[in-house]
Design a protein around this motif. Sequence first.
Motif, PDB file in Angstrom:
ATOM      1  N   ARG A   1      24.037  25.051  12.157  1.00 50.29           N
ATOM      2  CA  ARG A   1      24.578  23.776  11.681  1.00 50.29           C
ATOM      3  C   ARG A   1      25.801  24.027  10.788  1.00 50.29           C
TER       4      ARG A   1
ATOM      5  N   ARG B   1      21.789  17.798  19.742  1.00 53.40           N
ATOM      6  CA  ARG B   1      22.221  17.383  18.409  1.00 53.40           C
ATOM      7  C   ARG B   1      21.264  16.335  17.831  1.00 53.40           C
ATOM      8  N   ALA B   2      20.908  15.341  18.636  1.00 55.00           N
ATOM      9  CA  ALA B   2      20.010  14.298  18.153  1.00 55.00           C
ATOM     10  C   ALA B   2      18.651  14.875  17.777  1.00 55.00           C
TER      11      ALA B   2
ATOM     12  N   ALA C   1      18.046  17.962  16.846  1.00 54.39           N
ATOM     13  CA  ALA C   1      18.220  18.775  15.641  1.00 54.39           C
ATOM     14  C   ALA C   1      18.295  17.890  14.401  1.00 54.39           C
ATOM     15  N   ASP C   2      19.011  16.780  14.516  1.00 52.01           N
ATOM     16  CA  ASP C   2      19.128  15.870  13.373  1.00 52.01           C
ATOM     17  C   ASP C   2      17.776  15.222  13.052  1.00 52.01           C
ATOM     18  N   ALA C   3      17.038  14.848  14.098  1.00 51.92           N
ATOM     19  CA  ALA C   3      15.757  14.177  13.887  1.00 51.92           C
ATOM     20  C   ALA C   3      14.742  15.096  13.211  1.00 51.92           C
TER      21      ALA C   3
ATOM     22  N   SER D   1      15.716  17.719  11.272  1.00 48.98           N
ATOM     23  CA  SER D   1      16.387  18.361  10.128  1.00 48.98           C
ATOM     24  C   SER D   1      16.476  19.873  10.306  1.00 48.98           C
ATOM     25  N   SER D   2      16.741  20.307  11.541  1.00 47.07           N
ATOM     26  CA  SER D   2      16.814  21.739  11.844  1.00 47.07           C
ATOM     27  C   SER D   2      18.166  22.307  11.434  1.00 47.07           C
TER      28      SER D   2
ATOM     29  N   TRP E   1      29.243  23.698  16.229  1.00 48.88           N
ATOM     30  CA  TRP E   1      28.274  24.579  15.585  1.00 48.88           C
ATOM     31  C   TRP E   1      28.610  26.029  15.965  1.00 48.88           C
TER      32      TRP E   1
END
Length: 291
Positions: free
Chosen positions: A168, A228-229, A231-233, A235-236, A253
């Motif tokens: 990230r 991406r979604a 990872a965001d969901a 919090s990775s 990234w």
Amino acid sequence: MELRQLRYFVAVFNQKSISRAAEQLLISQPALTRQIRLLEHECGTPLFERLPKGTFPTPAGVALHKHALTMLAMAGSARDVARQAGPVRQPVALGLAPGLPGEWVDRLLTAVADQAPLAELELTDGDTTVQLRMVREGRLDIGLVHQEPSQDLVGGHVRKEFFGLALRPGLPANEEEEHCRLSDFHDQRVLIHSREQFPLGHDRLLATSHELGVTPAWRIATFNEHARACADATSSVAVMLTEASANRLLPDWQWKQLKEPTMALETWMVRQPVTRDIVKKVADIILRTFR
């Protein structure tokens, strides 16, 4: 209802035997049986009675036979019209597993177009489990999958690419280091594919992590296009995937190849042992081009 299913139905009707019809059609007996059952399910009634002396049509099967002959005759006349314009192109259903780089697929399509111009590729996206099932059912001629084929299928290895971690933006990292280690992410959230998408690699990753005494806070999701979604969901801080997928899905990234352990995404070509000549030709082209 497909013309191919009607051809299969007529062959069984004429031969009064699944096994003899399968030999005539050059497909496996289980694949033919599955197609007949799918046709019966779509019609909503049994079309054959399976008796010790053979396979005989039910009244519904007799009625469908007349209709099927008419439809196949019309399809045949359509082919005759097409033949007058040039050589007949033959459809080849080809499955593409997620994660294959676009430039690699382009090379494959170019090779087939140059060396088998009469092959008309019909492409299908599907993960390994779905493709293997479709190949065995006769609904897919060739699969490109991330699992070595079992002995009931013909196959060959065509591609290997290494996994890494996409980091990230803003995460502290050594810019000069080309690789990363699993130990660098102890107790940190790392997103990985679900076991259904990559069963052997998934199990090996978790087992190796345990052996090394490294315990990232794994986050597991089923994703192809929405890394991406996901990872965001979750919090990775990092996502495990190949470099080609990282460049496409997470271009901003930083990607580093995973070292300790090193893991690779393998791709195999698979097909039925008994199949059409055009399918064998396309499969051989794929193996010659990429093996």
